[in-house]
Design a protein around this motif. Structure first.
Motif, PDB file in Angstrom:
ATOM      1  N   ASP A 211      40.199  45.566  45.169  1.00  0.00           N
ATOM      2  CA  ASP A 211      38.180  45.222  45.848  1.00  0.00           C
ATOM      3  C   ASP A 211      37.670  44.279  44.798  1.00  0.00           C
ATOM      4  O   ASP A 211      37.419  43.323  44.913  1.00  0.00           O
TER       5      ASP A 211
ATOM      6  N   ARG B  33      36.077  40.414  44.570  1.00  0.00           N
ATOM      7  CA  ARG B  33      34.975  40.479  43.892  1.00  0.00           C
ATOM      8  C   ARG B  33      34.239  39.520  42.710  1.00  0.00           C
ATOM      9  O   ARG B  33      32.955  39.078  42.268  1.00  0.00           O
TER      10      ARG B  33
ATOM     11  N   HIS C  79      31.594  36.879  42.865  1.00  0.00           N
ATOM     12  CA  HIS C  79      30.767  36.686  42.337  1.00  0.00           C
ATOM     13  C   HIS C  79      30.881  36.429  40.713  1.00  0.00           C
ATOM     14  O   HIS C  79      29.542  36.999  39.338  1.00  0.00           O
TER      15      HIS C  79
END
Length: 441
Positions: free
Chosen positions: A154, A158, A162
């Motif tokens: 995860d 991410r 970002h």
């Protein structure tokens, strides 16, 4: 005292309007002021305030009864209305370099210095020892290890979407937690897996520092990841960390180091049991980057051919490690294009990167797509395709603005600098205007 707000930027459509360009060229400020009012909604009273002029003077200029001829007044108009200097025959104004492009310079190459052997327990991070001591009393179970690996996956997703800046505290905290678990004796299978998880977290932490251009900290964590992987003799993962270090050396303009790291990575991978063709393909492409940065055309093409040969031998049933699954066919194609681009083979690079971007159309990796688009723009600019290059770079801006990544900003700065000879062209002015608009939001 808060800083005064930045003056409103003029719309790109006004800066590229032929009438505005002509009015600025001949310094016809009556037309300039009228166009600014019509297309930007900046009325005479606002013009007077922003340019440090009296309202009556602005009114006389607008009515054609007075001209602005003194250079200091013209400079005030350029700065107050944010008209690029070249449009008025002035030197480039200080505000024309967007603040968002003022990134820290790369670390200068330094002679190799002996580095102390990193201590796996001496990790920088948040001060949470008391809480970690409490949590580490519980013996981890297989489900705990599965949860840790799921969180790492995860984090990587991410990070792609970002950037890693906001993730770093959580990743460092989890790394400290796992290292705390390693201090206590565990059954051998659990201990082995904990070392593997800690190595992945250390590499991820190093990567977030690398993406932030904090190269010294990145090296610390990459070294940590190597030590942790070495404890369990995970040679494939050691190869992966060395490949990251090779890429960082490329960014630091140390191609000799980049080549040494990737050659060491290939040695580790070949000595490991079960190394898959996809891993070897990725490493061959990193070797191509190093050779291309050195300007060695023959060696670059040889490494590219090896990367494609290995990839063609891979199958969906191969036991690829999770950390190499990102290296799919579009990634192979775009990296091939980038390697050609580093050699200056712009036409070949453009075709490959265009194809890869088309294949990546549904990808959620915003940072990767921004990188690839800026590389495409660079290759187009190298061929003199100014309109195409600025169009491509403008499309990439939206993705770049959505990712907190100094590496993205670094690529953006390189393209921005390469536009230098073309800044008087309307399409380049439009790109710069859009760039300033996005980076000052």
């Amino acid at each position: 005292m808060p800083e005064p707000p930045r003056p409103q930027e003029l719309p790109a459509r006004l800066l590229t309007n032929p009438e505005m360009i002509d009015a600025c060229r001949v310094r016809d400020f009556a037309r300039v002021f009228r166009l600014v009012k019509i297309h930007a909604g900046i009325y005479p009273s606002m013009i007077a305030r922003r340019c440090d002029l009296t309202p009556s003077r602005v009114g006389e200029v607008t009515a054609g009864r007075r001209q602005l001829v003194h250079i200091d007044v013209i400079e005030r108009v350029a700065d107050g209305l944010r008209i690029p200097g070249h449009m008025l025959g002035l030197a480039r104004r200080s505000w024309e370099t967007p603040a968002g492009l003022a990134v820290s310079e790369r670390e200068p190459p330094r002679p190799d210095e002996p580095q102390p052997e990193p201590d796996p327990t001496a990790l920088p991070g948040a001060e949470a020892e008391s809480f970690l001591a409490l949590t580490s009393r519980t013996s981890p179970r297989p489900c705990t290890l599965q949860a840790l690996r799921a969180s790492i996956e995860d984090y990587w997703r991410r990070d792609d979407q970002h950037g890693g800046e906001a993730l770093r505290p959580a990743v460092v905290g989890q790394l400290r937690y796992v290292v705390g678990l390693l201090k206590k004796g565990r059954p051998e299978p659990i201990q082995q897996q904990l070392y593997g998880v800690a190595a992945e977290l250390a590499r991820l932490t190093g990567w977030t520092h690398f993406d932030a251009r904090q190269y010294s900290q990145a090296r610390t964590y990459f070294s940590e990841a190597l030590q942790l992987a070495k404890e369990i003799d995970d040679r494939q993962f050691m190869a992966n960390v060395l490949a990251c270090m090779s890429l960082q050396a490329t960014y630091q303009d140390k191609p000799g180091d980049a080549l040494a790291y990737v050659n060491a990575a290939q040695d580790e991978a070949h000595s490991a049991a079960g190394t898959t063709p996809r891993v070897l393909s990725m490493l061959a492409m990193r070797e191509a980057f190093a050779h291309a940065t050195l300007g060695n055309q023959t060696a670059t093409h040889t490494a590219i051919s090896e990367a494609h040969r290995q990839f063609e031998q891979s199958t969906p049933n191969d036991p690829d490690p999770a950390w190499v699954t990102y290296f799919d066919e579009p990634k192979l194609i775009v990296d091939t294009g980038i390697a050609h681009g580093r050699l200056g083979e712009a036409a070949t690079a453009e075709l490959l990167i265009t194809d890869a971007l088309r294949r990546e159309n549904n990808s959620t990796n915003q940072r990767g797509r921004a990188f690839h688009a800026f590389w495409l723009a660079r290759t187009q600019l190298q061929q003199g395709k100014l309109d195409h290059a600025c169009h491509t770079a403008t499309e990439a801006l939206e993705r770049a603005a959505a990712v907190a990544s100094p590496r993205v900003t670094g690529h953006l700065r390189e393209f921005y600098d390469q536009l230098g000879p073309y800044r008087s062209e309307p399409v380049a002015a439009a790109f710069e205007s859009r760039l300033r608009e996005l980076l000052t939001v």
